[in-house]
Motif scaffolding. Structure first.
Motif, PDB file in Angstrom:
ATOM      1  N   VAL A  61       1.859  29.341  16.897  1.00 62.89           N
ATOM      2  CA  VAL A  61       1.658  30.640  16.247  1.00 62.89           C
ATOM      3  C   VAL A  61       1.850  31.713  17.320  1.00 62.89           C
ATOM      4  CG1 VAL A  61       0.110  32.109  14.923  1.00 62.89           C
ATOM      5  CG2 VAL A  61       0.006  29.625  14.641  1.00 62.89           C
ATOM      6  N   GLN A  62       2.538  32.779  16.984  1.00 68.38           N
ATOM      7  CA  GLN A  62       2.807  33.826  17.964  1.00 68.38           C
ATOM      8  C   GLN A  62       2.599  35.197  17.347  1.00 68.38           C
ATOM      9  OE1 GLN A  62       6.744  33.785  19.674  1.00 68.38           O
ATOM     10  NE2 GLN A  62       6.028  34.724  21.573  1.00 68.38           N
ATOM     11  N   ASN A  63       1.932  36.060  18.122  1.00 69.43           N
ATOM     12  CA  ASN A  63       1.736  37.437  17.675  1.00 69.43           C
ATOM     13  C   ASN A  63       3.035  38.237  17.798  1.00 69.43           C
ATOM     14  OD1 ASN A  63      -0.988  38.053  16.820  1.00 69.43           O
ATOM     15  ND2 ASN A  63      -1.644  37.418  18.875  1.00 69.43           N
ATOM     16  N   ALA A  64       3.118  39.270  16.960  1.00 71.80           N
ATOM     17  CA  ALA A  64       4.224  40.223  17.039  1.00 71.80           C
ATOM     18  C   ALA A  64       3.731  41.525  16.431  1.00 71.80           C
ATOM     19  CB  ALA A  64       5.460  39.715  16.308  1.00 71.80           C
ATOM     20  N   SER A  65       4.344  42.624  16.803  1.00 76.72           N
ATOM     21  CA  SER A  65       3.916  43.920  16.273  1.00 76.72           C
ATOM     22  C   SER A  65       5.101  44.867  16.189  1.00 76.72           C
ATOM     23  CB  SER A  65       2.821  44.513  17.170  1.00 76.72           C
ATOM     24  OG  SER A  65       3.298  44.687  18.482  1.00 76.72           O
ATOM     25  N   VAL A  66       5.007  45.793  15.239  1.00 75.59           N
ATOM     26  CA  VAL A  66       6.018  46.842  15.078  1.00 75.59           C
ATOM     27  C   VAL A  66       5.465  48.103  15.731  1.00 75.59           C
ATOM     28  CG1 VAL A  66       7.338  48.230  13.456  1.00 75.59           C
ATOM     29  CG2 VAL A  66       6.912  45.808  12.976  1.00 75.59           C
ATOM     30  N   ASP A  67       6.239  48.664  16.670  1.00 77.89           N
ATOM     31  CA  ASP A  67       5.776  49.852  17.393  1.00 77.89           C
ATOM     32  C   ASP A  67       5.607  51.032  16.441  1.00 77.89           C
ATOM     33  OD1 ASP A  67       5.928  48.326  19.654  1.00 77.89           O
ATOM     34  OD2 ASP A  67       7.897  49.078  20.261  1.00 77.89           O
ATOM     35  N   PHE A  68       4.541  51.810  16.733  1.00 79.90           N
ATOM     36  CA  PHE A  68       4.194  52.945  15.867  1.00 79.90           C
ATOM     37  C   PHE A  68       3.877  54.149  16.740  1.00 79.90           C
ATOM     38  CE2 PHE A  68       1.081  55.482  13.502  1.00 79.90           C
ATOM     39  CZ  PHE A  68       1.740  55.663  12.283  1.00 79.90           C
ATOM     40  N   ASN A  69       4.411  55.310  16.347  1.00 78.17           N
ATOM     41  CA  ASN A  69       4.162  56.542  17.094  1.00 78.17           C
ATOM     42  C   ASN A  69       3.023  57.289  16.425  1.00 78.17           C
ATOM     43  OD1 ASN A  69       4.141  59.076  18.329  1.00 78.17           O
ATOM     44  ND2 ASN A  69       6.380  59.086  18.583  1.00 78.17           N
ATOM     45  N   PRO A  70       1.810  57.293  17.039  1.00 75.15           N
ATOM     46  CA  PRO A  70       0.646  57.923  16.389  1.00 75.15           C
ATOM     47  C   PRO A  70       0.767  59.455  16.326  1.00 75.15           C
ATOM     48  CG  PRO A  70       0.089  57.217  18.596  1.00 75.15           C
ATOM     49  CD  PRO A  70       1.462  56.678  18.321  1.00 75.15           C
ATOM     50  N   LYS A  71       1.616  60.046  17.119  1.00 71.07           N
ATOM     51  CA  LYS A  71       1.762  61.497  17.098  1.00 71.07           C
ATOM     52  C   LYS A  71       2.606  61.946  15.913  1.00 71.07           C
ATOM     53  CE  LYS A  71       1.236  62.061  22.097  1.00 71.07           C
ATOM     54  NZ  LYS A  71       1.848  62.577  23.339  1.00 71.07           N
ATOM     55  N   THR A  72       3.699  61.236  15.663  1.00 69.73           N
ATOM     56  CA  THR A  72       4.583  61.606  14.535  1.00 69.73           C
ATOM     57  C   THR A  72       4.203  60.869  13.260  1.00 69.73           C
ATOM     58  OG1 THR A  72       6.186  59.883  15.116  1.00 69.73           O
ATOM     59  CG2 THR A  72       6.457  62.042  16.150  1.00 69.73           C
ATOM     60  N   LEU A  73       3.259  59.901  13.397  1.00 69.19           N
ATOM     61  CA  LEU A  73       2.854  59.062  12.255  1.00 69.19           C
ATOM     62  C   LEU A  73       4.042  58.324  11.652  1.00 69.19           C
ATOM     63  CD1 LEU A  73       0.399  61.550  10.463  1.00 69.19           C
ATOM     64  CD2 LEU A  73      -0.084  59.879  12.268  1.00 69.19           C
ATOM     65  N   GLN A  74       5.030  57.966  12.539  1.00 70.70           N
ATOM     66  CA  GLN A  74       6.230  57.272  12.079  1.00 70.70           C
ATOM     67  C   GLN A  74       6.420  55.996  12.903  1.00 70.70           C
ATOM     68  OE1 GLN A  74       8.192  58.137   9.543  1.00 70.70           O
ATOM     69  NE2 GLN A  74       6.937  59.968   9.112  1.00 70.70           N
ATOM     70  N   PRO A  75       6.894  54.934  12.254  1.00 75.06           N
ATOM     71  CA  PRO A  75       7.212  53.718  13.021  1.00 75.06           C
ATOM     72  C   PRO A  75       8.454  53.955  13.900  1.00 75.06           C
ATOM     73  CG  PRO A  75       7.917  53.462  10.754  1.00 75.06           C
ATOM     74  CD  PRO A  75       7.166  54.764  10.812  1.00 75.06           C
ATOM     75  N   SER A  76       8.491  53.305  15.028  1.00 79.42           N
ATOM     76  CA  SER A  76       9.664  53.432  15.914  1.00 79.42           C
ATOM     77  C   SER A  76      10.665  52.310  15.688  1.00 79.42           C
ATOM     78  CB  SER A  76       9.212  53.430  17.376  1.00 79.42           C
ATOM     79  OG  SER A  76       8.557  52.198  17.682  1.00 79.42           O
ATOM     80  N   TYR A  77      10.324  51.380  14.820  1.00 81.52           N
ATOM     81  CA  TYR A  77      11.205  50.268  14.435  1.00 81.52           C
ATOM     82  C   TYR A  77      11.550  49.364  15.629  1.00 81.52           C
ATOM     83  CZ  TYR A  77      11.691  53.123  10.281  1.00 81.52           C
ATOM     84  OH  TYR A  77      11.435  53.864   9.168  1.00 81.52           O
TER      85      TYR A  77
END
Length: 380
Positions: A61-77
């Motif tokens: 099992v492996q973790n993964a995450s989608v980057d998120f910009n908390p300032k623009t409230l938009q994902p960085s993909y």
């Protein structure tokens, strides 16, 4: 779920989110363990800290995450493999202008362990960002160095090309000057033949000649019957001439481009006309000399020729003269002592023997003759 197996793909979004978080995360972990037992492939999205820790500690099992910009409230993909995602709920709430008092109280109510995990994740992401920037800088430096290397190589290539052009131009200039000197020499020879020298010119020439050191030359007994200086125009087919470097005489059988082919007994050799002395005219009828051969004898040059320590060009020149003298002296065979060394002189000698018309065969010296350092040549 009962039908899943090793060829199944399971997709779960926000598993266990519709109920109590404690119970929902427990059910979600149990479900993931069941999927692992069935060896199925699963992609699961969640915000539960329990599942993040489970993924970190469990095999396969492996973790993964989608980057998120908390300032623009938009994902960085950007997808990061190996790190779980951070919870940005309080950051997003602060950006939505929720009173700070509420956000502060919410932080107090958070599970201390969850706060610790979130703080660790924040440090990890910060160091990751620093590492990414450093890596990018190193990549930029590498590309700059590659560019500089290419430019330097191009400059070196241009320098090499200019060097070759300079050498070529210098060689052409030398050849041009040599051609000019040859032309001037030919002109002087024609002038010397067609007119008498002025007394002053003769005086100067005598002074220059007087300053030269004359080397003694060993001559045969009949040397006095030959002229000391030979002009190319004085030589004719059938003339008897003296060859100084061989200390013997022969008959001219062919003339071409400043060279003469001379019959010495049964041997024919080539020589520059300038190296020959012409027999003086004694008034005898030489009308049949074109078909005349001269029986000559020459002192034996010895059965051995030593070439060890010689340069290849000098050694081959000595070998050619030696073979000519050996053939005239009617030696049956000769020993060429070239030594072993790198083998270059031995190879050059054997190539020359192979090409020589008067060499019948040759072989490597026997054990008592010098082995590989000696070549024995049998003459015709």
């Amino acid at each position: 779920l009962e039908n899943i197996g090793s060829r199944s793909l399971v997709l779960l979004d926000e598993i266990g989110a519709g109920t109590d978080p404690g119970e929902g995360s427990a059910i979600a972990q149990a479900l993931l363990e069941y999927i692992l037992e069935k060896e199925s492939v699963a992609v699961v999205t969640t915000h539960y800290q329990r599942l993040k820790l489970f993924s970190h500690n469990a095999d396969r099992v492996q973790n993964a995450s989608v980057d998120f910009n908390p300032k623009t409230l938009q994902p960085s993909y950007g997808l990061t493999i190996g790190l779980p995602g951070r919870s940005n709920a309080l950051t997003v709430a602060s950006n939505l202008n929720i009173p700070k008092q509420i956000i502060g109280r919410a932080r107090q109510l958070l599970n201390p362990e969850d706060q610790k995990v979130d703080s660790l994740l924040a440090d990890i992401y910060e160091h990751r960002e620093i590492a990414v920037k450093a890596n990018k800088q190193q990549e930029n430096i590498r590309q700059q160095l590659e560019t500089q290397k290419s430019e330097l190589q191009m400059r070196l290539d241009r320098i090499d090309e200019e060097k070759r052009n300079i050498l070529l131009a210098g060689r052409k200039q030398v050849e041009k000057e040599l051609e000019s000197i040859r032309s001037e020499i030919s002109k002087i020879r024609r002038q010397l033949k067609q007119s008498e020298l002025h007394n002053q010119v003769l005086g100067d020439a005598e002074k220059k000649v007087g300053g030269l050191e004359m080397k003694p030359v060993l001559l045969p007994k009949d040397r006095k019957s030959y002229d000391d200086i030979t002009s190319p125009n004085d030589i004719r087919l059938g003339d008897q001439v003296y060859i100084a470097r061989l200390r013997t005489k022969g008959v001219i059988v062919k003339l071409q481009n400043g060279e003469a082919e001379i019959q010495i007994g049964r041997l024919r050799i080539k020589s520059l006309i300038d190296e020959l002395q012409l027999k003086k005219n004694t008034g005898e009828d030489n009308s049949n000399t074109k078909n005349t051969t001269v029986n000559v004898s020459i002192e034996s040059p010895g059965m051995e020729l030593h070439l060890r320590g010689q340069r290849i060009e000098d050694g081959l020149e000595k070998l050619d003269d030696y073979l000519t003298k050996a053939v005239i002296a009617e030696l049956p065979w000769v020993r060429i002592i070239h030594g072993k060394g790198t083998g270059q002189m031995r190879e050059a000698v054997r190539q020359a023997l192979k090409a020589h018309s008067e060499v019948k065969s040759f072989r490597t010296g026997e054990q008592g003759e010098g082995g590989d350092g000696v070549t024995v040549a049998v003459l015709e």
